[in-house]
Design a protein around this motif. Structure first.
Motif, PDB file in Angstrom:
ATOM      1  N   UNK A   6       0.823  -1.210   0.000  1.00  0.00           N
ATOM      2  CA  UNK A   6       0.000   0.000   0.000  1.00  0.00           C
ATOM      3  C   UNK A   6       0.855   1.257   0.000  1.00  0.00           C
ATOM      4  N   UNK A   7       0.202   2.375  -0.333  1.00  0.00           N
ATOM      5  CA  UNK A   7       0.836   3.692  -0.339  1.00  0.00           C
ATOM      6  C   UNK A   7      -0.027   4.626   0.497  1.00  0.00           C
ATOM      7  N   UNK A   8       0.605   5.269   1.477  1.00  0.00           N
ATOM      8  CA  UNK A   8      -0.093   6.188   2.380  1.00  0.00           C
ATOM      9  C   UNK A   8       0.020   7.640   1.909  1.00  0.00           C
ATOM     10  N   UNK A   9      -0.837   8.485   2.488  1.00  0.00           N
ATOM     11  CA  UNK A   9      -0.776   9.944   2.318  1.00  0.00           C
ATOM     12  C   UNK A   9      -0.927  10.379   0.857  1.00  0.00           C
ATOM     13  N   UNK A  10      -1.691   9.652   0.089  1.00  0.00           N
ATOM     14  CA  UNK A  10      -1.831   9.978  -1.335  1.00  0.00           C
ATOM     15  C   UNK A  10      -2.811  11.138  -1.511  1.00  0.00           C
ATOM     16  N   UNK A  11      -2.370  12.158  -2.176  1.00  0.00           N
ATOM     17  CA  UNK A  11      -3.240  13.274  -2.560  1.00  0.00           C
ATOM     18  C   UNK A  11      -2.655  14.002  -3.775  1.00  0.00           C
ATOM     19  N   UNK A  12      -1.334  14.198  -3.805  1.00  0.00           N
ATOM     20  CA  UNK A  12      -0.727  14.970  -4.902  1.00  0.00           C
ATOM     21  C   UNK A  12      -0.953  14.299  -6.255  1.00  0.00           C
ATOM     22  N   UNK A  13      -0.851  12.982  -6.307  1.00  0.00           N
ATOM     23  CA  UNK A  13      -1.040  12.276  -7.577  1.00  0.00           C
ATOM     24  C   UNK A  13      -2.495  12.262  -8.016  1.00  0.00           C
ATOM     25  N   UNK A  14      -3.399  12.514  -7.080  1.00  0.00           N
ATOM     26  CA  UNK A  14      -4.800  12.723  -7.438  1.00  0.00           C
ATOM     27  C   UNK A  14      -5.018  14.154  -7.927  1.00  0.00           C
ATOM     28  N   UNK A  15      -4.348  15.090  -7.293  1.00  0.00           N
ATOM     29  CA  UNK A  15      -4.426  16.477  -7.743  1.00  0.00           C
ATOM     30  C   UNK A  15      -3.909  16.623  -9.178  1.00  0.00           C
ATOM     31  N   UNK A  22      -4.669  14.606 -17.930  1.00  0.00           N
ATOM     32  CA  UNK A  22      -4.064  13.678 -18.879  1.00  0.00           C
ATOM     33  C   UNK A  22      -5.113  12.879 -19.651  1.00  0.00           C
ATOM     34  N   UNK A  23      -4.699  12.312 -20.764  1.00  0.00           N
ATOM     35  CA  UNK A  23      -5.599  11.425 -21.512  1.00  0.00           C
ATOM     36  C   UNK A  23      -5.916  10.165 -20.706  1.00  0.00           C
ATOM     37  N   UNK A  24      -4.932   9.728 -19.930  1.00  0.00           N
ATOM     38  CA  UNK A  24      -5.090   8.525 -19.109  1.00  0.00           C
ATOM     39  C   UNK A  24      -4.488   8.794 -17.741  1.00  0.00           C
ATOM     40  N   UNK A  25      -5.025   8.154 -16.704  1.00  0.00           N
ATOM     41  CA  UNK A  25      -4.419   8.280 -15.380  1.00  0.00           C
ATOM     42  C   UNK A  25      -2.972   7.806 -15.412  1.00  0.00           C
ATOM     43  N   UNK A  26      -2.664   6.878 -16.305  1.00  0.00           N
ATOM     44  CA  UNK A  26      -1.331   6.296 -16.345  1.00  0.00           C
ATOM     45  C   UNK A  26      -0.328   7.148 -17.122  1.00  0.00           C
ATOM     46  N   UNK A  27      -0.752   8.333 -17.528  1.00  0.00           N
ATOM     47  CA  UNK A  27       0.187   9.330 -18.027  1.00  0.00           C
ATOM     48  C   UNK A  27       0.868  10.072 -16.879  1.00  0.00           C
ATOM     49  N   UNK A  28       0.330   9.904 -15.670  1.00  0.00           N
ATOM     50  CA  UNK A  28       0.934  10.487 -14.469  1.00  0.00           C
ATOM     51  C   UNK A  28       1.977   9.500 -13.940  1.00  0.00           C
ATOM     52  N   UNK A  29       3.228   9.920 -13.706  1.00  0.00           N
ATOM     53  CA  UNK A  29       4.299   8.987 -13.335  1.00  0.00           C
ATOM     54  C   UNK A  29       3.977   8.058 -12.167  1.00  0.00           C
ATOM     55  N   UNK A  30       3.340   8.566 -11.122  1.00  0.00           N
ATOM     56  CA  UNK A  30       3.004   7.739  -9.962  1.00  0.00           C
ATOM     57  C   UNK A  30       2.142   6.549 -10.364  1.00  0.00           C
ATOM     58  N   UNK A  31       1.079   6.811 -11.105  1.00  0.00           N
ATOM     59  CA  UNK A  31       0.164   5.743 -11.511  1.00  0.00           C
ATOM     60  C   UNK A  31       0.792   4.846 -12.562  1.00  0.00           C
ATOM     61  N   UNK A  32       1.640   5.416 -13.402  1.00  0.00           N
ATOM     62  CA  UNK A  32       2.341   4.632 -14.421  1.00  0.00           C
ATOM     63  C   UNK A  32       3.249   3.592 -13.766  1.00  0.00           C
ATOM     64  N   UNK A 207       2.061  -6.942   5.644  1.00  0.00           N
ATOM     65  CA  UNK A 207       1.702  -5.624   5.134  1.00  0.00           C
ATOM     66  C   UNK A 207       2.961  -4.776   4.971  1.00  0.00           C
ATOM     67  N   UNK A 208       3.229  -4.367   3.742  1.00  0.00           N
ATOM     68  CA  UNK A 208       4.399  -3.558   3.400  1.00  0.00           C
ATOM     69  C   UNK A 208       3.896  -2.258   2.790  1.00  0.00           C
ATOM     70  N   UNK A 209       4.493  -1.119   3.201  1.00  0.00           N
ATOM     71  CA  UNK A 209       3.969   0.141   2.684  1.00  0.00           C
ATOM     72  C   UNK A 209       5.059   1.199   2.567  1.00  0.00           C
ATOM     73  N   UNK A 210       4.714   2.235   1.849  1.00  0.00           N
ATOM     74  CA  UNK A 210       5.516   3.441   1.775  1.00  0.00           C
ATOM     75  C   UNK A 210       4.559   4.625   1.716  1.00  0.00           C
ATOM     76  N   UNK A 211       5.110   5.815   1.548  1.00  0.00           N
ATOM     77  CA  UNK A 211       4.295   7.024   1.426  1.00  0.00           C
ATOM     78  C   UNK A 211       4.442   7.605   0.023  1.00  0.00           C
ATOM     79  N   UNK A 212       3.422   8.303  -0.410  1.00  0.00           N
ATOM     80  CA  UNK A 212       3.426   8.860  -1.761  1.00  0.00           C
ATOM     81  C   UNK A 212       4.709   9.634  -2.055  1.00  0.00           C
ATOM     82  N   UNK A 213       5.174  10.437  -1.113  1.00  0.00           N
ATOM     83  CA  UNK A 213       6.337  11.294  -1.363  1.00  0.00           C
ATOM     84  C   UNK A 213       7.635  10.511  -1.531  1.00  0.00           C
ATOM     85  N   UNK A 214       7.622   9.214  -1.155  1.00  0.00           N
ATOM     86  CA  UNK A 214       8.828   8.402  -1.278  1.00  0.00           C
ATOM     87  C   UNK A 214       8.784   7.421  -2.452  1.00  0.00           C
ATOM     88  N   UNK A 215       7.686   7.354  -3.163  1.00  0.00           N
ATOM     89  CA  UNK A 215       7.529   6.328  -4.198  1.00  0.00           C
ATOM     90  C   UNK A 215       8.590   6.428  -5.286  1.00  0.00           C
TER      91      UNK A 215
END
Length: 239
Positions: A6-15, A22-32, A207-215
């Motif tokens: 999982x990834x915590x604290x996600x908001x910037x990649x939604x913004x 983008x044409x696709x969500x996967x044009x955003x590096x995080x989602x790609x 359960x293994x996780x990181x935060x959005x800012x570290x992805x």
């Protein structure tokens, strides 16, 4: 045995979906990156996101076409990560309702981790309305950095009984988070994960996780975790 990634604290990649359109969500590096890991290893991801950013951006601004694309991809689910600052329960409830009203039910995660591992029974009751059946407790590693209080409504002794095998309390399963990616050098992370897999029972959830800012910074470590799980015959990815 299951691996929950999982990834915590996600908001910037939604913004980014609103600001960049983008044409696709996967044009955003995080989602790609998440898509690439799914294609290579079959990894699935649970995204723990906030309902807003500084009250200036709310997830209900995201066009429905992007939520539909997330639902179609089948390897991403979303869970409410709670509120960024401590407030009364009605504030938590309003943001929770606002969050889950944005996307289709198929995207709801049944396992969540809340910001700061804070929630009382009333808040947990609110989450149950949206299909939440399991909650992740704090991992040991961050306790070595800070003297954090026990997770949620547990006492210190009660929390010590929570492990990787789910413990059901009042209809909710509680599981201990195992590893936080950014607190480890890659080889150490893989060594600890291998040890966990070797000693865990079939009904364990690691359960293994990181935060959005570290992805981005730890993308090699995330890739290595996915590759290791993909090679093991006795562990599968789970939401």
């Amino acid at each position: 045995m299951k691996l929950h990634l999982s990834v915590d604290d996600v908001i910037c990649s939604l913004m980014d979906l609103c600001s960049q359109a983008p044409n696709s969500v996967f044009d955003i590096p995080f989602w790609c990156l998440l898509r690439d890991l799914n294609e290579k290893y079959g990894a699935v991801f649970t995204i723990y996101a906030f309902e807003n950013y500084a009250e200036s951006f709310h997830v209900n601004c995201i066009p429905k076409q992007y939520w539909a694309e997330f639902a179609d991809c089948k390897f991403i689910r979303f869970g409410f990560h709670g509120v960024f600052r401590r407030e009364k329960n009605d504030f938590f409830e309003r943001q929770c309702i606002g969050f889950y009203s944005c996307f289709p039910e198929a995207l709801r995660a049944d396992t969540i981790r809340l910001h700061r591992y804070e929630a009382d029974p009333s808040m947990i009751g609110i989450l149950r309305r949206y299909g939440v059946s399991a909650i992740l407790c704090r991992e040991d590693e961050s306790r070595k950095i800070n003297d954090f209080p026990p997770s949620y409504m547990f006492t210190e002794n009660e929390e010590k009984r929570i492990g990787t095998v789910p413990v059901k309390i009042n209809g909710i399963s509680f599981v201990k988070t195992s590893l936080r990616i950014e607190l480890h050098e890659k080889n150490q992370l893989l060594q600890e994960l291998n040890e966990l897999i070797s000693k865990s029972s079939d009904d364990a959830i690691i359960a293994v996780f990181t935060h959005e800012k570290f992805v981005s910074e730890y993308s090699d470590s995330i890739d290595a975790v996915c590759r290791l799980v993909n090679k093991h015959s006795n562990i599968d990815f789970t939401f």
